[in-house]
Design a protein around this motif. Structure first.
Motif: not given
Length: 287
Positions: A33-53
């Protein structure tokens, strides 16, 4: 003499005065269903905003986070459980400074290990977690005895489904399984690969209705991601789709991240927040 569990509790309370990180489990009722792809891209989206992920790939034997990034992780969770590396040494660095732990077969071995090993693992986690603001666990499809303690220990569960009837049914079954263990754990629902807003909203409605009727609880309609040809191309190229800012899926995910960052939804729980490591320790040692 204080036992190890008491010492761990005190150490968690004293960790540099920092607030504990927000912990999230990303789950699905079925694979594909694209779970891992979502996990990765959501994590990257948070990290790109300066959060430590930190992203943990918990898909036992089927981990693919490093492949989706286009990297080859030097170590995995297996190296830790087999004593070759410390927990901090198996953390790899991806784009935007995202930290991740590659998956492997170590989790199935871990659950059968004795109490001292579990205690060391939880203690190491308590030290590692103090460096991050967000910890995400990309769980394997479904629920197993190895993964359930981790899911039940997080602050919130992100449930990924698609509009397909079998995916909806399996997503409900997953939520029901978790609910029977913890009726307060919040569910944030993501509908992936929608062909229209209408299809996404109908999927939300179907799951909201059945969860409310049979589990007597609410779910949070977190967001939907369109069925985007550029996502498939990104997977083939081993490049996260979030990097293609013009892609409809990337825009949808960025909107979802903003909604999450600003907490544009209400999570109702009667239980006080408990540190992830404390909860995990309780589940492991009470087995």
């Amino acid at each position: 003499m204080k036992d190890q569990a008491e010492m761990l509790r005190q150490r968690i309370q004293q960790m540099s005065g920092k607030p504990s990180p927000k912990t999230l489990a990303v789950v699905s009722g079925k694979g594909g269903v694209g779970k891992s792809n979502f996990s990765l891209n959501f994590s990257l989206s948070l990290a790109s905003r300066g959060y430590k992920v930190l992203l943990f790939d918990m898909d036992v034997g089927m981990g693919n986070i490093d492949i989706l990034i286009g990297q080859s992780a030097s170590y995995s969770i297996v190296d830790y459980f087999e004593g070759r590396k410390t927990l901090s040494e198996i953390v790899s660095t991806g784009p935007h400074g995202l930290h991740y732990v590659a998956g492997g077969t170590g989790l199935s071995h871990f659950v059968n290990m004795d109490k001292p090993v579990h205690m060391k693992f939880t203690e190491d986690l308590s030290h590692l977690f103090s460096d991050y603001e967000y910890i995400l666990f990309d769980m394997g499809a479904g629920a197993t005895k190895e993964t359930v303690p981790f899911i039940l220990s997080v602050d919130e569960v992100l449930v990924v489904t698609t509009p397909e009837p079998t995916s909806i049914t399996d997503a409900y079954a997953m939520m029901k399984h978790i609910h029977l263990h913890d009726s307060d754990l919040p569910f944030l629902l993501i509908v992936n690969r929608v062909h229209s807003d209408k299809e996404g909203m109908e999927t939300f409605k179907r799951l909201r209705t059945v969860v409310n009727r049979f589990l007597n609880r609410e779910i949070i309609e977190f967001g939907m991601i369109p069925d985007d040809r550029q996502v498939h191309q990104a997977v083939t190229k081993q490049t996260p789709f979030i990097f293609n800012e013009k892609a409809p899926a990337a825009k949808a995910l960025q909107q979802m991240t903003s909604r999450f960052e600003e907490r544009q939804f209400e999570v109702i729980s009667d239980k006080p927040k408990t540190h992830f490591v404390s909860k995990l320790k309780r589940f492991l040692f009470e087995r």
